[in-house]
Every structure is written in structure tokens, then in C-alpha cells.
Scaffold this motif. Structure first.
Motif, PDB file in Angstrom:
ATOM      1  N   GLN A  41       0.829  -1.211   0.000  1.00  0.00           N
ATOM      2  CA  GLN A  41       0.000   0.000   0.000  1.00  0.00           C
ATOM      3  C   GLN A  41       0.860   1.257   0.000  1.00  0.00           C
ATOM      4  O   GLN A  41       0.346   2.351   0.183  1.00  0.00           O
ATOM      5  CB  GLN A  41      -0.926  -0.016   1.224  1.00  0.00           C
ATOM      6  CG  GLN A  41      -2.039  -1.040   1.115  1.00  0.00           C
ATOM      7  CD  GLN A  41      -2.874  -1.139   2.370  1.00  0.00           C
ATOM      8  OE1 GLN A  41      -2.467  -1.754   3.352  1.00  0.00           O
ATOM      9  NE2 GLN A  41      -4.047  -0.539   2.358  1.00  0.00           N
ATOM     10  N   TYR A  68       1.149  -1.081  -5.389  1.00  0.00           N
ATOM     11  CA  TYR A  68      -0.147  -0.466  -5.108  1.00  0.00           C
ATOM     12  C   TYR A  68      -0.912  -0.119  -6.385  1.00  0.00           C
ATOM     13  O   TYR A  68      -2.130  -0.316  -6.458  1.00  0.00           O
ATOM     14  CB  TYR A  68       0.058   0.799  -4.268  1.00  0.00           C
ATOM     15  CG  TYR A  68      -1.231   1.475  -3.876  1.00  0.00           C
ATOM     16  CD1 TYR A  68      -2.036   0.937  -2.875  1.00  0.00           C
ATOM     17  CD2 TYR A  68      -1.658   2.643  -4.505  1.00  0.00           C
ATOM     18  CE1 TYR A  68      -3.231   1.538  -2.507  1.00  0.00           C
ATOM     19  CE2 TYR A  68      -2.847   3.256  -4.149  1.00  0.00           C
ATOM     20  CZ  TYR A  68      -3.626   2.702  -3.152  1.00  0.00           C
ATOM     21  OH  TYR A  68      -4.805   3.307  -2.796  1.00  0.00           O
ATOM     22  N   LEU A 106      -3.655  -6.319   4.507  1.00  0.00           N
ATOM     23  CA  LEU A 106      -3.827  -4.923   4.116  1.00  0.00           C
ATOM     24  C   LEU A 106      -4.366  -4.096   5.274  1.00  0.00           C
ATOM     25  O   LEU A 106      -5.130  -4.587   6.108  1.00  0.00           O
ATOM     26  CB  LEU A 106      -4.803  -4.823   2.942  1.00  0.00           C
ATOM     27  CG  LEU A 106      -4.258  -5.240   1.571  1.00  0.00           C
ATOM     28  CD1 LEU A 106      -5.410  -5.472   0.611  1.00  0.00           C
ATOM     29  CD2 LEU A 106      -3.321  -4.182   1.009  1.00  0.00           C
ATOM     30  N   PRO A 108      -6.816  -1.268   6.613  1.00  0.00           N
ATOM     31  CA  PRO A 108      -8.031  -0.552   6.186  1.00  0.00           C
ATOM     32  C   PRO A 108      -7.831   0.951   6.281  1.00  0.00           C
ATOM     33  O   PRO A 108      -7.507   1.478   7.343  1.00  0.00           O
ATOM     34  CB  PRO A 108      -9.094  -1.035   7.179  1.00  0.00           C
ATOM     35  CG  PRO A 108      -8.336  -1.531   8.370  1.00  0.00           C
ATOM     36  CD  PRO A 108      -6.999  -1.993   7.881  1.00  0.00           C
ATOM     37  N   ASP A 112      -8.579   2.984   0.703  1.00  0.00           N
ATOM     38  CA  ASP A 112      -8.657   1.590   0.266  1.00  0.00           C
ATOM     39  C   ASP A 112      -9.811   0.887   0.967  1.00  0.00           C
ATOM     40  O   ASP A 112      -9.622   0.095   1.900  1.00  0.00           O
ATOM     41  CB  ASP A 112      -7.334   0.872   0.563  1.00  0.00           C
ATOM     42  CG  ASP A 112      -6.149   1.563  -0.105  1.00  0.00           C
ATOM     43  OD1 ASP A 112      -6.355   2.167  -1.173  1.00  0.00           O
ATOM     44  OD2 ASP A 112      -5.040   1.492   0.436  1.00  0.00           O
ATOM     45  N   SER A 115      -9.999  -3.123   1.548  1.00  0.00           N
ATOM     46  CA  SER A 115      -8.993  -3.860   2.321  1.00  0.00           C
ATOM     47  C   SER A 115      -9.578  -5.044   3.082  1.00  0.00           C
ATOM     48  O   SER A 115      -9.039  -6.155   3.035  1.00  0.00           O
ATOM     49  CB  SER A 115      -8.283  -2.915   3.295  1.00  0.00           C
ATOM     50  OG  SER A 115      -7.610  -1.897   2.597  1.00  0.00           O
ATOM     51  N   ASN A 119      -8.705  -8.887   2.450  1.00  0.00           N
ATOM     52  CA  ASN A 119      -8.079  -9.659   3.529  1.00  0.00           C
ATOM     53  C   ASN A 119      -8.840 -10.960   3.778  1.00  0.00           C
ATOM     54  O   ASN A 119      -8.240 -12.027   3.960  1.00  0.00           O
ATOM     55  CB  ASN A 119      -8.029  -8.840   4.822  1.00  0.00           C
ATOM     56  CG  ASN A 119      -6.866  -7.866   4.855  1.00  0.00           C
ATOM     57  OD1 ASN A 119      -5.847  -8.069   4.194  1.00  0.00           O
ATOM     58  ND2 ASN A 119      -7.017  -6.810   5.627  1.00  0.00           N
TER      59      ASN A 119
END
Length: 717
Positions: A41, A68, A106, A108, A112, A115, A119
Motif C-alpha cells: 500500500q 499499489y 492490508l 483498512p 482503500d 482492504s 483480507n
């Protein structure tokens, strides 16, 4: 392979520190764990921070994450399966050298929003246990628990077999001395009032959190010395330049003070670890800082703001502070703006701060419950192959096989596109039976890029060379005229190419019926010596696991001997594709609870299969729910090693099998790959006439792998 996916509840909870601490805690138990960060990210170029820290600390290599830009592009364009397959590919690279893998999920963020969804899908794709990471405040127990509860629900709650516990990082409210003592809620710190009250409040309002099925596996105290940045980490945050860098890489900012009053009222702020922020025209602050350092007070640093930096002759009065390594920065920002910027400086460990990374890693590891960790790593994992892993393995195995697959429906648009994909990715060497000019015209119309090495063979140019061979194969059943007529059908022509070992497998059915595809195989290829019949399986790509269904396409009403053979064929097919088979012989009755001819047939078939293949886990008769649902399996067949855990389902007849596969496929929106035929001397596979391009690609891959398995079987005999 044991995989632990570490999922944060929010930004800034110490995700990377938790991952590194977990790896170090495993190392302390003699387990060398690998590290994987599938998705980055970070928006800037350069090495990924988590990977770089892992490599520095553990002197071990890992793989670079999907960047990303690529992550967001594929997600936004709906290529979610492709993303997960890439993650599985990275995971498989790490698994070659490690038995346990820690995966960083990932974070949150507001940007994003996908995420959590990704996940959850990642946990399924990697068959991973999920450890949540969150912050805690002992004075606000309910708020701390509610954040965890919200995240937990998105992963199926504690009822899910994946969710394994919560690790609280940066816990505030602990007594100062606890910073040096592991806090795992199973130590003597249960006697500490704050811990006891925190735990009891959570249990009263969120009984699942802290339970045996979802334990609090550690509470890592907030540490001033470990959670604070170096002075060198602050320069970019306030757009500052260096007047004197000094020991900026060593000095840590424990506190910061904005100098706004007369110096007489500010002297109490000149203490160890303090970052002094002042207007650049406050010469008195500069001199006081110099005097403090000369008196042995290790200030973190000095930030001079807004006005032009002082003249050199003023700094000449401060040479003693410079010699002692006092970091001094200058920024055009106002003191207030600089102070505000620094207040929101993130706590993540920079790539080059190895000293802090080492300390944090060991600190976190010391607060993780070793008993929980040992149970998690040594516990029984159900061997599940996820749909993403199945697709990945399918492609990788077919690439390794290097097989030549004939496609009799060579001018069918979906088949052409699938052949182009397989050829380009190395899944198989495809042979299209069609007029080359027709294929080229269709490809241009549909913007399909045909690889240069894709074979296109005009059937009219080769038919006659197979007449004699076909008459010989069907000796006494057809003559040359009949053979020539049957060879007008490209499926028959392709089957002859397979019979003569000119290709390794055949895929058809996009426009032909199952009978059109299978009949020539029965006549020309025939069954393998060890089998008496041909059957079929579907690979059902459920959200969490791949099931094998057989027989759903070929045998209308097999007897007990045939049903046992279908079970054995299906088990071997499952093994060939990376699925460790647990075979359930399906009936309307479980165990000895029912009677009748249909149940007796399944019971007899189970006994025959068990006798023929004692190496396989086979049980029956089992009802579908007793075979697939763990709680029902424990209730109805408590002594069964298959009940509640089955992944290969053998149906008693075609009516049951075909109906079940279509009901599951449509009602649950499940992708099914197949039918794959089994029991033939050489691989021939049928397509649904509604097959998508991806379906054809996967069926070609299946066929290539079957061909390789059969070749290896012949070599081993």
C-alpha cells in the motif's frame, strides 16, 4: 504448510511490528518462519518497508509484493481472482523453504475501502488462520473491544475456523513497570487491577473476545522509548533542512515543546529527549539549548522556524552543543504549524532504523503467549485447497507438463481465444483443427492476438492419412469408406491424432454434445487397463475450498463394483490436482440408520473401495450434510475420519450427481471446472456448451496435467 494472516483493525496499530514480533517469537521456539506481504500500500517507489525490515532482522529473503498501482488497477477492473492467484503464487515461492508463513494483511484506510474484503478473501485463498491486531486502552475497555468485534464479524466471527485470536499492541493504561514484563492475560499480571477490570468488562459485553475460541494472545504495552521517532525521521515531515545533523540518527524525540513565552518561564522544558521548537529569531532559545547540552542534558534536537536562520557568528557561541551532536533543523513553516505536523507523525519504523526495529521485535515477541503460539503452529490444520490455490496449481502444473492439446472446434471464437491464452502463457501447445483463414478472420474481428507458434491445421489436408489407422483400430467394425466419412467430424479426427500419440490430449464440447465428444474416445482410446469404466468429476470451486463431485456426467446407475471404482478414480484425480482426498459415499442415510437397496449399494461400494485402496480415507454411506458439515458429522458419525471433513463426494447415480452439482453451482454461484473424464487410456475432456473462455483455459490445463500424470504412471510401471 501453516499460514498465519495478520490483519489490522485500523491504521497505526503496529501491524509490521506485530508480524516481526510473531516471527521472532516462533524463532525462539525453534521454528524458522517465512514472511510474505502480498500487496503493498506504499505509493512511493523503492523497497517495501516491511520486507526490508524483515530481511535486515532475520537475514532471510522474501518476495516483492504486488505494487499499489497494480493492486488498485486489478481490483477496480474486477480482476479479483487474478489478484488472489498472484498472491498464491508468491505464497508458494515462500513455502518452498518454510513450514510456517506469517502474512501481512492490508491496512483498512479511507482510500482503500476494499482492504477488509480482500483480507478475508486472502485468508481463504491461502488457507490461513487469522490473527487480528488492534490497539487497546485499559481505561476504555469497551471501545477497544468494539473495534475488534466489528472487524471480527467481517471474517465470520468466532464461529469461523479461521479466526484465531487478538493481539493488542500499544496498550495504554498499564503500570510503568509492566513495560518490562510480558502481558498475556495468563501470567501473574492477572492480579493487576487494571488488567483484571479490562478483561472482565470485555467478557461482560463481548463474551467472544477472550474466550477459548478467540483468546487475547498478548497485550503489548505502549513504550515511549520504542514508539518514538528519531530526529532524522522528522525532517521531511516539516520540510526542514539541516543546520547541524549531529546525532540525528541516534537521538529520539520523547516529547516536543513549542517555545512561545519568555525564556525564564521555559527553562523547565529543557530536559532529556525534548525536541525544542522555536521561531528562528529566538536567539535566547538557541543559546539556552546550547547551554543545556553543555550541562549534559541530551536534548533530542532543535527546530528553528519561519525566519531566516541565525547568522554564523551566533552559531559560533554554540560550538560546544554542535560538538556534542545536537541536531538543529530549519524550516520555513511557522512554529505552530511545525508542532502540529510533528504531533501527527506516524509511529511506523523507518527502513533504516534497525536498532529500533530489533528492540520492538523482541519487545513484541516477549508479550505473545508462547502456549497459544505453540498450539496454533502444532495444531491440526484441515488440508484445504482454496479455489485460488487450485487455479494457481492448475496453471503451474500444466506449464511444467509441456503437453500438446488438440482442439477440434478450432474455428469457435471462445476456443480460439482460450487457445491464444494457453499458448501465450505456456499452459499447453494448442492445436486448432480449422481453416487457417477462418481462424485469422475471427481473431481479427474479436481483437484476439494469435501467438506465432499457435498451430492451426486444416482438417481437409490431413484426413486421408488417418483412414487406414482408423480401420485398423476398429477392425471388423468399419471399412475405409465408413472411416473416411466419420473423419469428416473434427472430433473423430482429433481423437485419431490422440490415439496415434500425435497429441497428448483433446478438449471439445463448446459446440458439440457430450455424446459427440465422448463416443469417439470410447471407440478409439478405450479404458485404461486398471479400470473397467469411464467416469467423470467436476471440481467445484466453493468460496473456502475445492470439492470433487463424481460421477455427474457419464454413468446413469452404477452398481456397487462400478461405484467403488468411480470413488477410486475420483480420489486419484483429486490427488493429481493437489487435493488430499477424504471420500464420502453419499446416500440418503448415514451409517446403519437406513435400509433398502439404494443404501445397501452404497454400503457395499464403500467396503469394496476400502478393501481395494486401504491407503484412502473412505466412508459411507453418509448424507451430504453429515459429510460436509463438521457439527452434523460429529453428531451422526462421531467415529468417522471423513464425516464433516469430506472433499470428494461420490453420488450413488447420475440423477443425484448431476442434479446436486447444478443446484450447488447455480444456487451458490459456484464455479465448476469439468466434467473431467477419468478412466480412459488418454485424456479427453468435455466442455459445457455455455463454457466461458476461462472455463476452456482451465479445462485445457486439466487435460495437460492428466496427460503428464498418465505419462508418469507408465514410466513407473
Amino acid at each position: 504448510m501453516k499460514t498465519i494472516l495478520v490483519v489490522p483493525t485500523a491504521e497505526g496499530v503496529g501491524l509490521t511490528s506485530a508480524c516481526l514480533g510473531l516471527i521472532y517469537a516462533l524463532e525462539c521456539q525453534g521454528i524458522k518462519a517465512g514472511f510474505l506481504k502480498p500487496f503493498s500500500q506504499e505509493r512511493q517507489n523503492g523497497p517495501d518497508r516491511s520486507n526490508a525490515l524483515y530481511q535486515h532482522l532475520f537475514k532471510s529473503e522474501t518476495v516483492e509484493p504486488i505494487n499499489y498501482e497494480e493492486l488498485t488497477r486489478q481490483w477496480q477492473s474486477g480482476q479479483r481472482d487474478e489478484l488472489l492467484e498472484q498472491a498464491v503464487h508468491l505464497h508458494r515461492q515462500i513455502s518452498k523453504t518454510h513450514d510456517v508463513i506469517i502474512v501481512e494483511g492490508l491496512v483498512p484506510t479511507a482510500q482503500d475501502g476494499f482492504s477488509n474484503e480482500l483480507n478475508a478473501a486472502l485468508a481463504q485463498a491461502l488457507n490461513a488462520k487469522v490473527l487480528f491486531v488492534s490497539q487497546a486502552d485499559l481505561n476504555h475497555a469497551l471501545h477497544s473491544a468494539s473495534i475488534v468485534d466489528h472487524q471480527l464479524r467481517q471474517f465470520g466471527g468466532t464461529a469461523s475456523s479461521r479466526t484465531s485470536g487478538i493481539l493488542f499492541m500499544r496498550t495504554r493504561g498499564l503500570p510503568e513497570e509492566s513495560a518490562q514484563i510480558p502481558v498475556t492475560l495468563n501470567t501473574n499480571l492477572r492480579l493487576v487491577k487494571e488488567i483484571t477490570e479490562f478483561e472482565s468488562q470485555i467478557k461482560r459485553n463481548f463474551p467472544e473476545i477472550g474466550s477459548a475460541s478467540f483468546p487475547i494472545v498478548g497485550m503489548v504495552p505502549f513504550s515511549n522509548t520504542l514508539s518514538v521517532p528519531r530526529v532524522s525521521d522528522l525532517a521531511t515531515q516539516i520540510h526542514a533542512s539541516w543546520i547541524n545533523r549531529g546525532k540525528a540518527e541516534k537521538r529520539r524525540v520523547l516529547h516536543s515543546s513549542l517555545m512561545s513565552a519568555n525564556i525564564n518561564h521555559e527553562l523547565n522544558k529543557f530536559i532529556a529527549g525534548e525536541l525544542i521548537i522555536s521561531s528562528a529569531d529566538r536567539i535566547d532559545v538557541l543559546l539556552a539549548s546550547s547551554l543545556a547540552v553543555s550541562n549534559g542534558i541530551p536534548l533530542a534536537g532543535l527546530v528553528l522556524c519561519e525566519y531566516p536562520q541565525p547568522q554564523q557568528y551566533i552559531f559560533d557561541f554554540c560550538q560546544n552543543a554542535v560538538k556534542h551532536g545536537l541536531p538543529i533543523l530549519h524550516t520555513s513553516m511557522s512554529p505552530l504549524d511545525a508542532a502540529q505536523r510533528l504531533k501527527y507523525q506516524h509511529n511506523e519504523i523507518p527502513v533504516d532504523d534497525i536498532e529500533r526495529a530489533t528492540q520492538v521485535t523482541r519487545f513484541v515477541a516477549s508479550h505473545i503467549d508462547p502456549e497459544w503460539l505453540s498450539q496454533l503452529v502444532n495444531g491440526d490444520y484441515s488440508a484445504r485447497l482454496s479455489p485460488s490455490a487450485f487455479r494457481h496449481e492448475l496453471v503451474q502444473k500444466s506449464i511444467s507438463a509441456h503437453k500438446r492439446i488438440v482442439l477440434p472446434e478450432g474455428d469457435e471464437p471462445r476456443t480460439i481465444q482460450a487457445a491464444a491464452i494457453c499458448q501465450a502463457r505456456g499452459i499447453a501447445q494448442c492445436v486448432l483443427l480449422a481453416k487457417p483463414e477462418a481462424v485469422i478472420e475471427i481473431a481479427k474481428a474479436r481483437n484476439i492476438d494469435l501467438p506465432n507458434d499457435l498451430e492451426i491445421i486444416d482438417p481437409d489436408l490431413i484426413r486421408d492419412q488417418y483412414i487406414d489407422a482408423m480401420v485398423e483400430l476398429r477392425k471388423g467394425k468399419i471399412n475405409q469408406l465408413q472411416a473416411k466419412e466419420q473423419l469428416q467430424d473434427t472430433v473423430v479426427l482429433g481423437t485419431m491424432m490422440l490415439a496415434l500419440d500425435q497429441v497428448d490430449g483433446l478438449v471439445s464440447g463448446a459446440v458439440h454434445t457430450t455424446a459427440n465428444t465422448v463416443r469417439p474416445a470410447f471407440q478409439l482410446i478405450k479404458t485404461a487397463p486398471e479400470y473397467s469404466l469411464v467416469s467423470s468429476v467436476f471440481f467445484m470451486l466453493l468460496p473456502d475450498e475445492v470439492y470433487v463431485y463424481g460421477d455427474c456426467a457419464i454413468n446413469p446407475d452404477p452398481d456397487a463394483q462400478q461405484l467403488a471404482e468411480i470413488a477410486i478414480q475420483s480420489a486419484d484425480s483429486a490427488k493429481a490436482f493437489g487435493i488430499e482426498p477424504r471420500i464420502a459415499m453419499i446416500s440418503y442415510s448415514t451409517g446403519s440408520s437406513g435400509t433398502g437397496a439404494d443404501v445397501d449399494k452404497v454400503r457395499e461400494a464403500t467396503q469394496i473401495a476400502q478393501q481395494r485402496r486401504p491407503d484412502l480415507l473412505i466412508d459411507g454411506p453418509l448424507q451430504y450434510d453429515a459429510a460436509s458439515v463438521e457439527s452434523v458429522g460429529r453428531s451422526k458419525a462421531p467415529d468417522s475420519a471423513v464425516a464433516g471433513r469430506a472433499n470428494v463426494f461420490i453420488f450413488p447415480d447420475l440423477n443425484t450427481g448431476n442434479t446436486t452439482y447444478k443446484a450447488v453451482q447455480r444456487a451458490a454461484n459456484v464455479i465448476s471446472v469439468g466434467p473431467m473424464l477419468q478412466g480412459l487410456n488418454k485424456p479427453v475432456n468435455d466442455l459445457s456448451r455455455g463454457a466461458l473462455v476461462d472455463d476452456i483455459v482451465f479445462t485445457i490445463a486439466l487435460t495437460a496435467i492428466q496427460a503428464e500424470q498418465q505419462a508418469q504412471s507408465i514410466q513407473n510401471k
